[in-house]
Design a protein around this motif. Structure first.
Motif, PDB file in Angstrom:
ATOM      1  N   GLN A 119       0.828  -1.207   0.000  1.00 46.44           N
ATOM      2  CA  GLN A 119       0.000   0.000   0.000  1.00 46.44           C
ATOM      3  C   GLN A 119       0.865   1.261   0.000  1.00 46.44           C
ATOM      4  OE1 GLN A 119      -2.190  -1.249   3.505  1.00 46.44           O
ATOM      5  NE2 GLN A 119      -4.111  -1.268   2.332  1.00 46.44           N
ATOM      6  N   VAL A 120       1.920   1.249   0.777  1.00 47.61           N
ATOM      7  CA  VAL A 120       2.826   2.403   0.810  1.00 47.61           C
ATOM      8  C   VAL A 120       3.507   2.557  -0.543  1.00 47.61           C
ATOM      9  CG1 VAL A 120       4.815   3.463   1.958  1.00 47.61           C
ATOM     10  CG2 VAL A 120       3.183   2.132   3.299  1.00 47.61           C
ATOM     11  N   ALA A 121       3.929   1.448  -1.142  1.00 51.27           N
ATOM     12  CA  ALA A 121       4.575   1.495  -2.461  1.00 51.27           C
ATOM     13  C   ALA A 121       3.645   2.090  -3.514  1.00 51.27           C
ATOM     14  CB  ALA A 121       5.033   0.096  -2.878  1.00 51.27           C
ATOM     15  N   GLN A 122       2.360   1.780  -3.425  1.00 47.93           N
ATOM     16  CA  GLN A 122       1.396   2.327  -4.392  1.00 47.93           C
ATOM     17  C   GLN A 122       1.324   3.845  -4.289  1.00 47.93           C
ATOM     18  OE1 GLN A 122      -1.901  -0.125  -3.098  1.00 47.93           O
ATOM     19  NE2 GLN A 122      -1.674  -1.502  -4.851  1.00 47.93           N
ATOM     20  N   ARG A 123       1.282   4.373  -3.079  1.00 44.32           N
ATOM     21  CA  ARG A 123       1.196   5.833  -2.955  1.00 44.32           C
ATOM     22  C   ARG A 123       2.513   6.516  -3.306  1.00 44.32           C
ATOM     23  NH1 ARG A 123       2.858   7.306   2.449  1.00 44.32           N
ATOM     24  NH2 ARG A 123       2.442   5.680   3.986  1.00 44.32           N
ATOM     25  N   VAL A 124       3.628   5.862  -2.978  1.00 47.39           N
ATOM     26  CA  VAL A 124       4.935   6.436  -3.332  1.00 47.39           C
ATOM     27  C   VAL A 124       5.118   6.434  -4.851  1.00 47.39           C
ATOM     28  CG1 VAL A 124       7.443   6.064  -3.167  1.00 47.39           C
ATOM     29  CG2 VAL A 124       6.019   5.948  -1.116  1.00 47.39           C
ATOM     30  N   ARG A 125       4.724   5.363  -5.512  1.00 52.19           N
ATOM     31  CA  ARG A 125       4.827   5.310  -6.980  1.00 52.19           C
ATOM     32  C   ARG A 125       3.944   6.391  -7.612  1.00 52.19           C
ATOM     33  NH1 ARG A 125       5.831   1.687 -11.107  1.00 52.19           N
ATOM     34  NH2 ARG A 125       7.869   1.411 -10.203  1.00 52.19           N
ATOM     35  N   ALA A 126       2.753   6.604  -7.071  1.00 54.13           N
ATOM     36  CA  ALA A 126       1.872   7.655  -7.603  1.00 54.13           C
ATOM     37  C   ALA A 126       2.541   9.027  -7.472  1.00 54.13           C
ATOM     38  CB  ALA A 126       0.525   7.642  -6.885  1.00 54.13           C
ATOM     39  N   PHE A 127       3.187   9.276  -6.332  1.00 55.11           N
ATOM     40  CA  PHE A 127       3.921  10.532  -6.154  1.00 55.11           C
ATOM     41  C   PHE A 127       5.043  10.644  -7.176  1.00 55.11           C
ATOM     42  CE2 PHE A 127       7.757  12.575  -4.544  1.00 55.11           C
ATOM     43  CZ  PHE A 127       7.296  13.868  -4.343  1.00 55.11           C
ATOM     44  N   ARG A 128       5.819   9.570  -7.312  1.00 57.33           N
ATOM     45  CA  ARG A 128       6.981   9.587  -8.225  1.00 57.33           C
ATOM     46  C   ARG A 128       6.542   9.767  -9.673  1.00 57.33           C
ATOM     47  NH1 ARG A 128      10.199  10.513 -11.133  1.00 57.33           N
ATOM     48  NH2 ARG A 128      12.298   9.696 -11.400  1.00 57.33           N
ATOM     49  N   ASP A 129       5.461   9.123 -10.071  1.00 50.69           N
ATOM     50  CA  ASP A 129       4.952   9.280 -11.437  1.00 50.69           C
ATOM     51  C   ASP A 129       4.503  10.718 -11.686  1.00 50.69           C
ATOM     52  OD1 ASP A 129       5.491   6.614 -11.884  1.00 50.69           O
ATOM     53  OD2 ASP A 129       3.400   5.965 -11.769  1.00 50.69           O
ATOM     54  N   GLU A 130       3.840  11.308 -10.714  1.00 49.93           N
ATOM     55  CA  GLU A 130       3.408  12.699 -10.841  1.00 49.93           C
ATOM     56  C   GLU A 130       4.618  13.633 -10.920  1.00 49.93           C
ATOM     57  OE1 GLU A 130       1.130  15.686  -7.902  1.00 49.93           O
ATOM     58  OE2 GLU A 130       0.024  13.840  -8.364  1.00 49.93           O
ATOM     59  N   LEU A 131       5.616  13.365 -10.104  1.00 47.81           N
ATOM     60  CA  LEU A 131       6.837  14.175 -10.094  1.00 47.81           C
ATOM     61  C   LEU A 131       7.531  14.126 -11.453  1.00 47.81           C
ATOM     62  CD1 LEU A 131       8.740  15.889  -8.302  1.00 47.81           C
ATOM     63  CD2 LEU A 131       9.868  13.755  -7.647  1.00 47.81           C
ATOM     64  N   SER A 132       7.535  12.963 -12.086  1.00 45.60           N
ATOM     65  CA  SER A 132       8.169  12.804 -13.402  1.00 45.60           C
ATOM     66  C   SER A 132       7.554  13.710 -14.454  1.00 45.60           C
ATOM     67  CB  SER A 132       8.055  11.359 -13.885  1.00 45.60           C
ATOM     68  OG  SER A 132       8.802  10.515 -13.073  1.00 45.60           O
ATOM     69  N   GLY A 133       6.276  14.000 -14.321  1.00 43.19           N
ATOM     70  CA  GLY A 133       5.592  14.821 -15.307  1.00 43.19           C
ATOM     71  C   GLY A 133       5.732  16.314 -15.091  1.00 43.19           C
ATOM     72  N   LEU A 134       6.468  16.739 -14.059  1.00 46.55           N
ATOM     73  CA  LEU A 134       6.544  18.164 -13.735  1.00 46.55           C
ATOM     74  C   LEU A 134       7.675  18.916 -14.434  1.00 46.55           C
ATOM     75  CD1 LEU A 134       5.731  18.155  -9.909  1.00 46.55           C
ATOM     76  CD2 LEU A 134       4.207  18.653 -11.827  1.00 46.55           C
ATOM     77  N   ASN A 135       8.565  18.219 -15.122  1.00 43.48           N
ATOM     78  CA  ASN A 135       9.669  18.874 -15.827  1.00 43.48           C
ATOM     79  C   ASN A 135      10.496  19.752 -14.884  1.00 43.48           C
ATOM     80  OD1 ASN A 135      11.310  19.399 -18.013  1.00 43.48           O
ATOM     81  ND2 ASN A 135      10.082  21.151 -18.701  1.00 43.48           N
ATOM     82  N   ILE A 136      11.001  19.141 -13.834  1.00 41.88           N
ATOM     83  CA  ILE A 136      11.803  19.823 -12.815  1.00 41.88           C
ATOM     84  C   ILE A 136      13.254  19.358 -12.949  1.00 41.88           C
ATOM     85  CG2 ILE A 136      12.189  20.028 -10.327  1.00 41.88           C
ATOM     86  CD1 ILE A 136       9.221  19.464  -9.931  1.00 41.88           C
ATOM     87  N   GLU A 137      14.204  20.294 -12.840  1.00 35.87           N
ATOM     88  CA  GLU A 137      15.612  19.906 -12.905  1.00 35.87           C
ATOM     89  C   GLU A 137      16.105  19.343 -11.574  1.00 35.87           C
ATOM     90  OE1 GLU A 137      20.001  21.734 -14.010  1.00 35.87           O
ATOM     91  OE2 GLU A 137      18.226  22.978 -14.289  1.00 35.87           O
ATOM     92  N   HIS A 138      15.716  20.007 -10.461  1.00 35.84           N
ATOM     93  CA  HIS A 138      16.145  19.583  -9.125  1.00 35.84           C
ATOM     94  C   HIS A 138      14.936  19.529  -8.202  1.00 35.84           C
ATOM     95  CE1 HIS A 138      20.353  20.157 -10.148  1.00 35.84           C
ATOM     96  NE2 HIS A 138      20.044  21.339 -10.627  1.00 35.84           N
TER      97      HIS A 138
END
Length: 184
Positions: A119-138
């Protein structure tokens, strides 16, 4: 993207206590030590994300101000695992049979009736996937050892169950206030 994963400072809690999602304070001294050690190695004006738990929130707020970042984004998905009725109990007081049941199924078992690693992995992956789409350098993420392990596992291209198993089976040696940099 460069992902700067930071574990919170040492919280005020007795040794050998299970304290996943419990909202614990840190001393001013521990906060100052973590801040001072991280300041020279973190990028200025990065985007800052944090667990909403106080031990992370206080560090992220102080770093944001010093690094010239916008206010941190507090994200529930970055909170440490909830251990149900194991929270704030000594590990020695938790029935051995319950600990063994968790050891036998590290991915799906819900310790203390709380969250499973899956369950924790599911929410962390959702965060990481969203972060990937933000086009952030750092991006700086102030969170917890369990969350850091799962975020690092995201970079191996694993499925969510594989990510949970990878993080659950790998013992951690992430010190309080420690930084792990991941190039994504």
């Amino acid at each position: 993207m460069h992902l700067y994963l930071v574990r919170h400072p040492r919280p005020i809690v007795a040794a050998n206590t299970c304290y996943g999602s419990t909202d614990l304070e840190v001393t001013a001294e521990e906060l100052a030590l973590a801040h001072a050690s991280l300041l020279p190695v973190l990028p200025k004006k990065a985007v800052l994300f944090s667990s909403p738990l106080r031990r992370c929130r206080e560090l992220s707020a102080s770093l944001a101000e010093t690094l010239g970042c916008q206010a941190p984004t507090y994200d529930e998905r970055l909170a440490e695992m909830h251990f149900g009725d194991w929270e704030m109990r000594s590990w020695d007081d938790i029935p051995r049979a319950s600990v063994n049941a968790w050891s036998n199924d590290m991915v799906a078992y819900q310790p203390g009736g709380g969250e499973s690693v899956l369950q924790v992995a599911q929410r962390v992956r959702a965060f990481r996937d969203e972060l990937s789409g933000l086009n952030i350098e750092h991006a700086i993420v102030i969170c917890h050892a369990g969350i850091i392990r799962l975020l690092a596992a995201c970079e191996h291209g694993l499925s969510i169950p594989e990510m949970a198993l990878y993080a659950a089976q790998k013992p951690h040696k992430i010190r309080y206030g420690e930084l792990l940099v991941v190039d994504c």
